[in-house]
Design a protein around this motif. Structure first.
Motif, short mmCIF file in Angstrom:
data_model
loop_
_atom_site.label_atom_id
_atom_site.label_comp_id
_atom_site.label_asym_id
_atom_site.label_seq_id
_atom_site.Cartn_x
_atom_site.Cartn_y
_atom_site.Cartn_z
N ASP A 2 75.96 16.03 -36.25
CA ASP A 2 74.70 16.79 -36.30
C ASP A 2 73.64 16.12 -37.15
N ILE A 3 72.32 16.43 -36.58
CA ILE A 3 71.19 15.80 -37.23
C ILE A 3 70.28 16.80 -37.28
N GLU A 4 69.38 16.65 -38.62
CA GLU A 4 68.05 17.55 -38.68
C GLU A 4 66.93 16.60 -38.54
N THR A 5 66.08 16.89 -37.85
CA THR A 5 64.78 16.12 -37.85
C THR A 5 63.62 16.64 -37.96
N ALA A 28 55.28 10.59 -36.06
CA ALA A 28 55.69 11.26 -37.34
C ALA A 28 57.30 11.67 -37.28
N PHE A 29 57.83 11.41 -36.03
CA PHE A 29 59.17 11.78 -35.80
C PHE A 29 60.14 11.00 -36.90
N GLU A 30 61.30 11.68 -37.54
CA GLU A 30 62.19 10.94 -38.36
C GLU A 30 63.35 12.14 -38.26
N ILE A 31 64.72 11.20 -38.67
CA ILE A 31 65.74 12.03 -39.03
C ILE A 31 66.00 12.23 -40.28
N LEU A 32 66.02 13.40 -40.84
CA LEU A 32 65.95 13.93 -42.07
C LEU A 32 67.38 13.94 -42.68
N LEU A 33 68.36 14.42 -42.04
CA LEU A 33 69.67 14.56 -42.60
C LEU A 33 70.70 14.14 -41.44
N PHE A 34 71.63 13.42 -41.55
CA PHE A 34 72.54 12.91 -40.60
C PHE A 34 74.11 13.23 -41.22
N GLY A 35 74.43 14.44 -40.59
CA GLY A 35 75.89 14.92 -40.93
C GLY A 35 76.92 14.34 -39.78
N VAL A 36 77.99 13.77 -40.44
CA VAL A 36 78.94 13.08 -39.52
C VAL A 36 80.18 13.32 -40.16
N SER A 37 81.33 13.45 -39.22
CA SER A 37 82.84 13.31 -39.51
C SER A 37 83.33 12.42 -38.70
N LEU A 81 83.97 33.26 -29.92
CA LEU A 81 85.39 32.52 -30.02
C LEU A 81 85.77 32.99 -31.38
N ASN A 82 85.09 33.85 -32.20
CA ASN A 82 85.75 34.42 -33.63
C ASN A 82 86.09 33.23 -34.44
N LEU A 83 85.42 32.24 -34.62
CA LEU A 83 85.50 31.22 -35.62
C LEU A 83 85.36 31.40 -36.90
N ASP A 84 86.34 30.89 -37.67
CA ASP A 84 86.32 31.07 -39.13
C ASP A 84 84.87 30.48 -39.71
N GLU A 85 84.50 29.51 -39.20
CA GLU A 85 83.38 28.84 -39.68
C GLU A 85 82.15 29.08 -38.61
N GLN A 86 81.24 29.62 -39.34
CA GLN A 86 80.09 30.26 -38.28
C GLN A 86 78.77 29.80 -38.71
N LYS A 87 77.98 29.29 -37.68
CA LYS A 87 76.61 28.95 -38.12
C LYS A 87 75.79 29.65 -39.23
N TYR A 97 73.80 23.59 -44.47
CA TYR A 97 73.65 24.15 -43.25
C TYR A 97 73.88 23.03 -42.20
N ASN A 98 73.33 21.77 -42.60
CA ASN A 98 73.72 20.46 -41.65
C ASN A 98 75.29 20.09 -41.43
N GLN A 99 75.92 20.44 -42.83
CA GLN A 99 77.51 20.06 -42.96
C GLN A 99 78.09 21.37 -41.95
N ARG A 100 77.77 22.37 -42.14
CA ARG A 100 78.22 23.56 -41.45
C ARG A 100 78.45 23.27 -39.87
N ASP A 101 77.08 23.05 -39.45
CA ASP A 101 76.97 22.69 -37.91
C ASP A 101 78.00 21.80 -37.35
N VAL A 102 78.12 20.61 -38.14
CA VAL A 102 79.44 19.78 -37.73
C VAL A 102 80.80 20.46 -37.82
N GLU A 103 80.93 21.15 -38.91
CA GLU A 103 82.05 22.05 -38.98
C GLU A 103 82.25 22.81 -37.93
#
Length: 660
Positions: A7-10, A29-38, A136-142, A184-190
Motif C-alpha cells: 500500500d502506498i501514500e502519494t 509534483a507527483f511522489e510516493i510519500l510512504l511505501f508499506g510492504v509485507s 467481512l467483520n475483519l479484526d483489522e479495520q481501515k 494508517y499506511n501500515q494498517r491498510d496493508v494489514e
C-alpha cells in the motif's frame, strides 16, 4: 521472494478523482510519500520515502519482476504509481511490456499484479476497502482518520497566513499527524492481507486474473483524443450558451433565465405554469405551448445540453501523449462482472445521427461558430452529436468498430431453448420482425408488409425478456412512441405466449435458486449450476465463472410473496438487503454470459490494439490494411463452452469514433 503485499501514500497537485491515476502521476509534483510492504506474509514495513528512506534493492527487483506476485487493494493505482516512480527514481530497473507500436510502454506488466478489490468483487462484496472490511467483520479495520490525513498530506492545501502561505503540508509540519499517517499506511496493508485470509476458501481462478491483466493492458493503452476538437467544442459551447442566454433575456426580461425560480414565475405570468423544468418536462411542454413560451422553452432546452461536460472530462483526463487512460473498471458491476465506466464514461455517450457528421465535426474543429449557427438549428445539439468523434486513432491508423448483433437475445434464447428464435438468428433474420410476426400471427417485414408492427415487436423484445410487464414497457418509452395504455397488457401477454420456453426458464431458475437457498441442495439447469456454500449462493455460468450472492435467505417481497433476498449495494449506493426472483436472476445470468462472450472475443483479438469497449462493442486501433471482415469473423467465434450458440458481429471502419 514470492509475494509482496503493498500500500502506498502519494502526493500530486492533480485531482485524482477527476483526472484519474494516469494523469495524476504525470504531474512533476507527483511522489510516493510512504511505501508499506509485507514480504511473503511477514510483518509490514513502512518505508518513509518522503523523509529520505530508500526501498531495498530486493524490493525494487521484485516490483519489476514478472515472477513475484504483487498484491494491493485497487492494485491498478499502486501499479501505475510505482511504474512512474521507478521510471523516475530507478530508470535502470524499469521494464515495460509493450510490443512494437503499442502505447503501453510507460507501465509495468499487469500480469504479475493481483487485486484484493477484484477478489472481493467476484464474490459480490463492496468495492471500497472500508466497506469490504465491515462486511467481512475483519479484526483489522481501515482507520477512520485516513481521509483527513490524505487531505492533509496528499493534496494541495489553500495558502493562508496561519500556514505561512504554503501550498502543501509536509511531514515536519505536523510530526504527530505524520506518525499517525505511517500507522494508517501500515494498517491498510494489514487489512488487505486480512481480506486475502478471509477469502482464501474462494480463490480467484487463473482465468479471471488473465482477464484482469488484459483489462489493465487496455486501460494502459488508452484511446487518443483530438484535443483541438475538444478545446474548440468547449469554447463554442460557452459562446452558444451566452447567445442563448441573451435571447432568453431579451424575451423574458429576466435577470437570470437560468434561475428555476425566476423562470417558473415568468411561465406562470404567461399563463403556462410548470411544476418542473427538467429536460423531459420541458420537451413535453414545447409542442402545445404558445408563443413566446414555446421559443423560450426551446432555447432553455438547447442550453440544457450537457455534452460539454464530456469534453471537459476529456480535457481533464488526457495524458501528455494525447491519450485518455483508465476509463474501465474491471468487475465494476459486481452482480454480473461487467465493466463500469470511469471519468469520461464511454458507456453513455450520445448517439450521432447527423447525416453530415464529418462536415459538422470539421466546422467545430475550426471553431466556425457563424457557419454552425447558419447551417444548424442548435450549436449545443451539434456539439452533443459529435462528442464521440473526439476519440481518434493515432496517426496513420484507423478505427475498426465491431459489435455483437442482439447478443442478449441470442444468449437468452440459447439458455432457454427457444428454438424458433435460434432459427431466426441462424437465418440472419430480424428478431424484432420475427417476434412481432409470432405475437400477432401475421408476416411482418421491415419497411414492408405489416412493417408498423415491428416497433411493437422491438419494444416488447427490449422490455419483456426478464419478466417485465406493463411498467417495463412504459419505462422503455411505449407511451411516448404512440402506444395506448390499453395496448400494453395485451403486448405483454402476446410476447409471453410467443416465448413459452423463456417464461418456463424464468421459473426453473427461480426454483433452482430457492432449492439452493432453502435446502442447500445443488442443482443443474442445462449448463448452469446452482449451489450454496459458506454463506454464498453461487450460480456457475457456461464459461465456468461464478456469480455470487452474499448471505442469501428467504424473505417476503414488496407484494407479500416469497422471494430470495441477499446483501449487496442497492440503488441508494449503500450496502443493504436486496430482493430478487427468477426473471431477475435470469437477467444477471444472461448479461454475465454476454460479458463472458465479449471477454472471449477480446482474448481472441488480444494481439490487436483494443483501445476501448462499450457494452457489446470493441474499438480497435489498427493499420489501414486491416480487414473489417477478418475482425468480425474472429469476434464471431463461438466459445467452446457454448456449442451451438450462433453469434454475429458487424463492423465498420472510421477515421474517428462514431456510430455507423
Amino acid at each position: 521472494m514470492e509475494k509482496l503485499s503493498i500500500d502506498i501514500e502519494t502526493y500530486s497537485d492533480v485531482d485524482l478523482a477527476k483526472a484519474g491515476v494516469y494523469r495524476y502521476v504525470e504531474s512533476p509534483a507527483f511522489e510516493i510519500l510512504l511505501f508499506g510492504v509485507s514480504v511473503d506474509g511477514r510483518p509490514v514495513r513502512v518505508y518513509d520515502l518522503a523523509c529520505g528512506e530508500y526501498l531495498p534493492d530486493e524490493i525494487i527487483d521484485a516490483l519489476v519482476s514478472d515472477e513475484v506476485l504483487k498484491w494491493a487493494y485497487n492494485a491498478s493505482f499502486e501499479r501505475i504509481c510505482i511504474s512512474r516512480w521507478i521510471r523516475k527514481v530507478h530508470p535502470e530497473a524499469f521494464r515495460h511490456y509493450a510490443p512494437l507500436g503499442d502505447a503501453i510502454g510507460d507501465y509495468l506488466n499487469p500480469a504479475s499484479w493481483r487485486c484484493s478489490r477484484i477478489w472481493g468483487a467476484t464474490l459480490g462484496l463492496p468495492l471500497s476497502l472500508k466497506g469490504i472490511g465491515s462486511v467481512l467483520n475483519l479484526d483489522e479495520q481501515k482507520m477512520t482518520e485516513g481521509a483527513a490525513l490524505i487531505r492533509y498530506f496528499c493534496m494541495p492545501c489553500k495558502p493562508t497566513k496561519a500556514n505561512g502561505m504554503r501550498m502543501r503540508n509536509l511531514p515536519w509540519q505536523s510530526q504527530e499527524k505524520w506518525t499517525l499517517f505511517k500507522t494508517y499506511n501500515q494498517r491498510d496493508v494489514e487489512v488487505e492481507q486480512a481480506i486475502q485470509q478471509k477469502l482464501a476458501r474462494f480463490p480467484v481462478p487463473d482465468t479471471i486474473w488473465e482477464e484482469y491483466a488484459l483489462d489493465q493492458q487496455i486501460n494502459d493503452r488508452g484511446i487518443a483524443i483530438d484535443r483541438t476538437l475538444v478545446e474548440q467544442a468547449i469554447a463554442l459551447d460557452e459562446r452558444a450558451r451566452a447567445v442563448l442566454m441573451e435571447r432568453m433575456k431579451s424575451i423574458t426580461h429576466l435577470e437570470n433565465p437560468n434561475s428555476v425560480a425566476q423562470m417558473k414565475d415568468w411561465l406562470a405570468a404567461q399563463g403556462s405554469p410548470m411544476e418542473s423544468l427538467g429536460k423531459k418536462d420541458v420537451a413535453q411542454a414545447i409542442p402545445t405551448a404558445n408563443e413566446p413560451v414555446k421559443t423560450v422553452l426551446g432555447l432553455r432546452l438547447q442550453a440544457a445540453k450537457s455534452s460539454v461536460k464530456k469534453y471537459q472530462a476529456m480535457q481533464t483526463a488526457v495524458c501528455a501523449d494525447g491519450r485518455a487512460r483508465g476509463m474501465f473498471q474491471f468487475y465494476g458491476a459486481t452482480r454480473t462482472g461487467r465493466w463500469s465506466g470511469r471519468m469520461i464514461q464511454l458507456q453513455n455517450l450520445r448517439r450521432n445521427s447527423l447525416p453530415d457528421l464529418a462536415e459538422a465535426r470539421a466546422l467545430v474543429r475550426d471553431g466556425n461558430f457563424d457557419a454552425l449557427e447558419l447551417l444548424y438549428d442548435s450549436v449545443p445539439e451539434v456539439l452533443s452529436q459529435i462528442v464521440r468523434t473526439a476519440f481518434v486513432p493515432r496517426k496513420g491508423c484507423k478505427f475498426i468498430v465491431a459489435d455483437f448483433s442482439a447478443i442478449e437475445a441470442r444468449v437468452l434464447s440459447y439458455l432457454a431453448g427457444e428454438s424458433w428464435r435460434m432459427k431466426v438468428f441462424a437465418e440472419n433474420g430480424d428478431i424484432y420482425c420475427a417476434a412481432a410476426s409470432r405475437m400477432f400471427g401475421v408476416p411482418v417485414v421491415k419497411h414492408g408488409v405489416n412493417g408498423e408492427l415491428r416497433q411493437k415487436g422491438k419494444i416488447s423484445e427490449l422490455a419483456l425478456g426478464y419478466g417485465g410487464s406493463v411498467g417495463a414497457l412504459k419505462a422503455m418509452g411505449a407511451l411516448e412512441m404512440g402506444l395506448q395504455e390499453s395496448e400494453l397488457q395485451p403486448l405483454v401477454d402476446a410476447w409471453r405466449e410467443a416465448n413459452p420456453n423463456i417464461v418456463a426458464f424464468w421459473w426453473a431458475v427461480d426454483r433452482a435458486v430457492k432449492q439452493a437457498v432453502q435446502k442447500h441442495l445443488d442443482s443443474k439447469l442445462g449448463n448452469l449450476y446452482f449451489a450454496y456454500r459458506s454463506g454464498f449462493l453461487f450460480i456457475t455460468l457456461p464459461s465456468g465463472r461464478k456469480l455470487a450472492y452474499v448471505k442469501p435467505q428467504m424473505g417476503i417481497n414488496r407484494f407479500g410473496g416469497e422471494s430470495v433476498t441477499y446483501e449487496g449495494v442497492g440503488l441508494t449506493k449503500k450496502w443493504e438487503r436486496l430482493e430478487s426472483y427468477g426473471p431477475k436472476f435470469v437477467e444477471n445470468i444472461v448479461q454475465a454470459t454476454s460479458r463472458d462472450i465479449l471477454m472471449y472475443a477480446m482474448r481472441t483479438l488480444r494481439r490487436e490494439f483494443i483501445c476501448a469497449h462499450v457494452h457489446d462493442e470493441l474499438i480497435i486501433e489498427c493499420e489501414k490494411n486491416t480487414s473489417v471482415a477478418e475482425i468480425c469473423e474472429q469476434m464471431s467465434r463461438t466459445p467452446p463452452w457454448m456449442p451451438g450458440l450462433l453469434l454475429r458481429a458487424d463492423g465498420y471502419e472510421c477515421a474517428f469514433y462514431q456510430k455507423d
